[in-house]
Design a protein around this motif. Sequence first.
Motif: not given
Length: 485
Positions: A186-193, A200-204, A226-229
């Motif tokens: 839990x933390x910033x990485x989760x929140x960003x992801x 990303x899902x908006x335009x699938x 996302x892929x970079x993370x």
Amino acid sequence: MEPAIFITFLVFLPLLFILISRRSSKRLPPGSLGFPIIGQSLSMLRAMKANKAEEWLQERVRKYGPISKLNLFGTPTVFLHGPAANKFIYTCSEKLMANKQPASIRRIIGERNILELSGDDHRRVRAALVSFLKPETLKQYVGRIDEEIRFHLKNHWYGNNEIKVMPLMKSLTFNVICSLLFGIERGPRRDTLVKLFEEAMEGVLSVPINFPFTVFNGSLKASEKIKSIIMELIHDKREKLEKNGVSSNEDLIMSLLSMKDETSDSHVLSDDEIVDNIFVVMVAGHDTTSILLTFLIKLLADNPTVYNLVLKEQEEISRGKALGELLAWEDLAKMKYTWKVAMESLRINPPVFCSFRTVLQDIEYGEYIIPKGWQVIWASCMTHMDENIYSEPTKFNPLRLESQATSPPPYSFMAFGGGPRMCPGYEFARIETLTMIHNLVNAFAWKLSLKDNFFGRNPMPVFHQGLPVQIQLKKSSDAIQIYQF
């Protein structure tokens, strides 16, 4: 050439051309391809957002029959409908049809994911995912999932009089994925992801025109981040694996990194394949399970008799546990009625509405030809509401699948797909769903805040108001269990 022959030739050549043209056109399914590139894409997307996609497709069936042509997302398409179509698609040779998604999905999620691959590549990637997602592996994580769920209830349900179910279920499932499958604290990485994932899902499902400020453009940018993370996670975990020799089953990414071919000693999956398939797992684990849980909470509120039977089953399991003791694999086997309720929820409100394939060579289907290079779309779940298959299909009846006499014919209940493409995350979804419902019914009572709870598809179901419910903590030792860890 003799004049008579020449005149005959001139007369009959156009006639022959017309006959050949008619014969050729009759071999294509009925329907229209509409305008270039756009075709019927916008019309279908509007129907999905208004939760009228099934009506939209049923109108095609009434007009053209169970097979028709159209143009979706820049590609000429054939729509197939019915149990026979489900069987045909799920058992079709990989030499005839490939599991290729529309360009918008492919470009956002990636080219090397399990939804895109066929043949040996599909079997290799599927085997790698299943090795972690199989019951023998997942059974050791039941307690961790239970712990994550109790943490969620303590922080988002306890102390509130009203909550919005859908966003909280999405938060829960994403946190379970991050914890168990990706090993992200839990933390910033989760929140960003999670924010990037929603973008990303908006335009699938969109017309794949990459102009600035379009939904598709925004989704592509979020996908790249996302892929970079994920790639950073892969590098960190590979370094950890090489230094410390951590168990390969610590999480899904670690498991995939650890897999090597027995004959060549090379890695089973490339880094790009791990990235793309982790993205797919995010989609499946975040959206499909959260939608199932959201509809389950609504259906239990609408059906007090079913709720009481679920509660009775879950209270019996709690009585066999010490105060605060986490659930174990053996407890899930006792939740038979609860899982029937979940399956009936999936029948009525399937998270995934339609799927796609790409035709690799001309296919003869019935009296028509589906040309090479076209795509096939089908909504297998439309059979779920067919009154010729299910008696009173709109009625919520968890026991309808209980007996052989009332069980549907093959390829009529497609909640988890079928054949070699059966969802590899089935067991993970079952564990997460049963564990959440166990904790929820033991700790809380709830009722719907609104009389009408409308939802649309984008492309999966989204409640316009988030499904608000009024909640009340039960005054019992069972309710206290979720806070004793």
